[in-house]
Motif scaffolding. Structure first.
Motif, mmCIF file in Angstrom:
data_model
loop_
_atom_site.group_PDB
_atom_site.id
_atom_site.type_symbol
_atom_site.label_atom_id
_atom_site.label_comp_id
_atom_site.label_asym_id
_atom_site.label_seq_id
_atom_site.Cartn_x
_atom_site.Cartn_y
_atom_site.Cartn_z
ATOM 1 N N CYS A 208 -4.737 -5.938 -2.961
ATOM 2 C CA CYS A 208 -4.472 -5.860 -1.525
ATOM 3 C C CYS A 208 -3.005 -6.033 -1.144
ATOM 4 N N GLY A 209 -2.156 -6.446 -2.085
ATOM 5 C CA GLY A 209 -0.766 -6.756 -1.753
ATOM 6 C C GLY A 209 0.089 -5.544 -1.464
ATOM 7 N N GLY A 210 0.971 -5.691 -0.511
ATOM 8 C CA GLY A 210 1.878 -4.615 -0.141
ATOM 9 C C GLY A 210 3.127 -4.545 -0.996
ATOM 10 N N GLU A 211 3.343 -5.539 -1.880
ATOM 11 C CA GLU A 211 4.542 -5.569 -2.712
ATOM 12 C C GLU A 211 4.309 -4.951 -4.099
ATOM 13 N N GLN A 212 3.138 -4.405 -4.327
ATOM 14 C CA GLN A 212 2.824 -3.750 -5.604
ATOM 15 C C GLN A 212 2.968 -2.241 -5.416
ATOM 16 N N PRO A 213 3.999 -1.620 -6.022
ATOM 17 C CA PRO A 213 4.214 -0.188 -5.784
ATOM 18 C C PRO A 213 3.054 0.698 -6.226
ATOM 19 N N HIS A 214 2.308 0.289 -7.255
ATOM 20 C CA HIS A 214 1.191 1.102 -7.722
ATOM 21 C C HIS A 214 -0.158 0.440 -7.456
ATOM 22 N N GLY A 215 -0.145 -0.619 -6.663
ATOM 23 C CA GLY A 215 -1.381 -1.328 -6.348
ATOM 24 C C GLY A 215 -2.285 -0.514 -5.443
ATOM 25 N N LEU A 216 -3.461 -1.047 -5.192
ATOM 26 C CA LEU A 216 -4.445 -0.350 -4.363
ATOM 27 C C LEU A 216 -4.124 -0.428 -2.874
ATOM 28 N N ARG A 217 -3.496 -1.527 -2.469
ATOM 29 C CA ARG A 217 -3.197 -1.752 -1.050
ATOM 30 C C ARG A 217 -4.449 -1.615 -0.200
ATOM 31 N N LEU A 218 -5.525 -2.155 -0.730
ATOM 32 C CA LEU A 218 -6.823 -2.096 -0.061
ATOM 33 C C LEU A 218 -6.737 -2.790 1.293
ATOM 34 N N GLU A 219 -7.226 -2.156 2.321
ATOM 35 C CA GLU A 219 -7.214 -2.700 3.676
ATOM 36 C C GLU A 219 -8.636 -3.036 4.077
ATOM 37 N N ALA A 220 -8.897 -4.340 4.240
ATOM 38 C CA ALA A 220 -10.246 -4.807 4.582
ATOM 39 C C ALA A 220 -10.300 -5.306 6.018
ATOM 40 N N ARG A 221 -11.486 -5.152 6.606
ATOM 41 C CA ARG A 221 -11.760 -5.660 7.956
ATOM 42 C C ARG A 221 -13.052 -6.449 7.914
ATOM 43 N N ALA A 222 -13.086 -7.503 8.703
ATOM 44 C CA ALA A 222 -14.314 -8.290 8.823
ATOM 45 C C ALA A 222 -15.392 -7.428 9.463
ATOM 46 N N GLY A 223 -16.610 -7.558 8.955
ATOM 47 C CA GLY A 223 -17.752 -6.858 9.528
ATOM 48 C C GLY A 223 -18.655 -7.843 10.247
ATOM 49 N N GLU A 224 -19.849 -7.412 10.539
ATOM 50 C CA GLU A 224 -20.851 -8.287 11.149
ATOM 51 C C GLU A 224 -21.432 -9.202 10.079
ATOM 52 N N GLY A 225 -21.932 -10.356 10.477
ATOM 53 C CA GLY A 225 -22.526 -11.271 9.514
ATOM 54 C C GLY A 225 -21.517 -11.658 8.458
ATOM 55 N N VAL A 226 -21.921 -11.613 7.196
ATOM 56 C CA VAL A 226 -21.005 -11.921 6.097
ATOM 57 C C VAL A 226 -20.780 -10.611 5.332
ATOM 58 N N SER A 227 -20.064 -9.695 6.000
ATOM 59 C CA SER A 227 -19.786 -8.387 5.421
ATOM 60 C C SER A 227 -18.363 -7.963 5.776
ATOM 61 N N ILE A 228 -17.851 -7.027 4.993
ATOM 62 C CA ILE A 228 -16.544 -6.434 5.276
ATOM 63 C C ILE A 228 -16.629 -4.933 5.045
ATOM 64 N N THR A 229 -15.669 -4.225 5.611
ATOM 65 C CA THR A 229 -15.440 -2.823 5.278
ATOM 66 C C THR A 229 -14.003 -2.734 4.783
ATOM 67 N N ALA A 230 -13.730 -1.773 3.943
ATOM 68 C CA ALA A 230 -12.374 -1.625 3.410
ATOM 69 C C ALA A 230 -12.149 -0.175 3.009
ATOM 70 N N GLU A 231 -10.890 0.167 2.876
ATOM 71 C CA GLU A 231 -10.516 1.509 2.431
ATOM 72 C C GLU A 231 -9.333 1.420 1.493
#
Length: 194
Positions: A40-63
């Motif tokens: 998820c880190g923005g300082e990794q040039p080849h990282g995934l840079r996964l962006e997650a958002r809180a969902g309902e209940g105990v869930s998340i969505t990410a891209e």
């Protein structure tokens, strides 16, 4: 998920997960827990840079978008990178529980290839909690949040104390994170699985 191991089946005394009252609100971005995190880190040039958002209940969505640096076979995402994306999404769930936890087990099914340039849409949720064990599941879809499933995983996370990271992390990174003047960033560096 078919064929899930017995280790990923919650015991009979497991409880339904409860979202912590201080957890981010549904729709709120979770942000990176640590700038150098490959997931998820923005300082990794080849990282995934996964962006997650809180969902309902105990869930998340990410891209995350599969880049050329993420390929295994020509033009296709490496399976290990896809497993990392699932692990990162599953680890983000712990922010909703306000629990520090690490991956204990991750069982992954690769359903179809994921081409470079594809946006992988992830959904993850905690299904049960038993003592220090957190049971969760995730899916990754292509072509949109309702698109066909490309990858899926079941996981077991284990609650740990912050000492886990301090005792096992590399000294330079531990010191850098702990000396960050921003209290929030300093605390978040140790909140999600390594």
């Amino acid at each position: 998920m078919s064929g899930t191991s017995a280790a990923l089946q919650p015991p009979a005394d497991a409880v339904t997960p409860v979202r912590h009252p201080d957890a981010p609100a549904p729709g709120e971005p979770l942000g990176a827990h640590y700038g150098q995190c490959f997931g998820c880190g923005g300082e990794q040039p080849h990282g995934l840079r996964l962006e997650a958002r809180a969902g309902e209940g105990v869930s998340i969505t990410a891209e995350f978008t599969v880049q050329a640096a993420h390929q295994g076979a020509p033009g296709l995402a490496h399976g290990g990178v896809l497993a990392t994306a699932l692990d990162e999404a599953l680890g983000s769930l712990n922010w909703l529980l306000r629990t520090i936890a690490v991956t204990g087990r991750l069982d992954t099914d690769f359903v179809q290839p994921v081409p470079v340039g594809t946006v992988l849409h992830l959904e993850a949720e905690v299904t049960a909690v038993a003592g220090r064990k957190i049971y969760c599941t995730a899916t990754g879809r292509i072509g949109g949040p309702g698109g066909p499933v490309a990858v899926r995983a079941d996981a077991l996370f284990v609650e740990v104390k912050v000492d886990h990271f301090i005792d096992h992390g590399r000294e330079e990174e531990i010191q850098a994170a702990m000396s960050d003047p921003d209290q929030v960033r300093r605390a978040r560096a140790f909140e999600v699985n390594p």
